[in-house]
Write an enzyme that holds these catalytic residues in place. Sequence first.
Site, mmCIF file in Angstrom:
data_model
loop_
_atom_site.group_PDB
_atom_site.id
_atom_site.type_symbol
_atom_site.label_atom_id
_atom_site.label_comp_id
_atom_site.label_asym_id
_atom_site.label_seq_id
_atom_site.Cartn_x
_atom_site.Cartn_y
_atom_site.Cartn_z
ATOM 1 N N ALA A 1 58.789 -0.858 67.722
ATOM 2 C CA ALA A 1 58.660 -0.696 66.264
ATOM 3 C C ALA A 1 59.763 0.203 65.713
ATOM 4 C CB ALA A 1 57.278 -0.137 65.916
ATOM 5 N N ASP B 1 56.227 -7.484 73.144
ATOM 6 C CA ASP B 1 56.192 -6.358 72.196
ATOM 7 C C ASP B 1 57.185 -6.577 71.051
ATOM 8 O OD1 ASP B 1 54.435 -5.332 74.018
ATOM 9 O OD2 ASP B 1 55.343 -3.341 74.091
HETATM 10 C C1 MEV Z 1 53.178 -3.939 77.306
HETATM 11 O O1 MEV Z 1 52.828 -3.866 75.928
HETATM 12 C C2 MEV Z 1 52.704 -5.232 77.873
HETATM 13 C C3 MEV Z 1 53.016 -5.454 79.351
HETATM 14 O O2 MEV Z 1 52.513 -6.749 79.673
HETATM 15 C C4 MEV Z 1 54.497 -5.383 79.639
HETATM 16 C C5 MEV Z 1 55.283 -6.547 79.048
HETATM 17 O O3 MEV Z 1 54.701 -7.573 78.695
HETATM 18 O O4 MEV Z 1 56.503 -6.434 78.987
HETATM 19 C C6 MEV Z 1 52.305 -4.444 80.231
#
Ligand code: MEV
Length: 312
Positions: A110, A151
């Site tokens: 973000a 993300d």
């Molecule tokens: C992190 O928000 C989510 C994970 O699956 C890592 C990723 O997808 O890169 C843990």
Amino acid sequence: MSNDHEPLATGSAAGKIILFGEHAVVYGRPAIAAPVQQLRAYAEIHPGRKCQVVAVDLNRVIDVAEAPEDDPIALMVRLACHELGRSLPPWRIVIRSDIPMAAGLGSGAAIAAATARALLAGFRVDLPLARLSEMVYEVEKLHHGSPSGIDNTVVVYEKPVWFVRGWPPEPFATPRPFHLLIADTGIPSPTRFAVADVRAAWQKDPVRYEALFDRIGRIAAEARRHIEHGRSADLGPLMDENQQLLAKLGVSSPELERLCAAARAAGALGAKLSGAGRGGNMIALVEPEKRAQVKQALLAAGAKRVVETKVA
Ligand code: MEV
């Protein structure tokens, strides 16, 4: 913000939660994520003498031209300028964020997205969301080596997304909004460590881990059908099952388990960790009339902060 003058330009971006499928998504299984509008990162551009980033929450001033290659915010500024064919502008880029760091809520992505948006607004240009997301992905790689891309995608698109690594994201319909509480264990947990530990465990026992990832992927697929048909109450048991599988992957913790149990006992329909796990945040699915009592139970069970959000 720290400056009295009107900014030349601004940008912001929401935090995120993973509803289903974290970790398995790194290995090609589908996952579902949603933005959290209540938690945002902000960037403002002010005239200056050279290109500097003022990271208010970190109490840091970064000289972009001098910053090391692996400084995430400086990298974002360089990438955006390079993309637009501009040299570093004489701007002070002031950044602050409501999103706790290393808490599974997409703070790094973000901040990068807000910075890029402010720069684009400062240069009076626009970029397709897909390109912006790719740039934020480059910054995410500094936070942890092998991000799935979920993300940066949800933070840039700011919509609930169905995400499969390597495929264009699919924003999808949520005909019936549903309510979640997001509770913070207060324990920082950088994503890269949890992701690296899962990778080491997968390398040791690929058959077991692939089977766990498959089950998580099937849960995400079932959850999508429920969301698209407005059957949000049916998500509760799927969240609980996803949580059990995450515990088997080794990414839960006593604090996360305590918060999940407290939420369920107080009437939540389901609960699970969200993000990389180990610490950070968990989410609980609540009917609107149960919000207050579940929130109270989470705080009594040690949550450091509880945020309400609506997935719509
Ligand atoms: C992190 O928000 C989510 C994970 O699956 C890592 C990723 O997808 O890169 C843990």
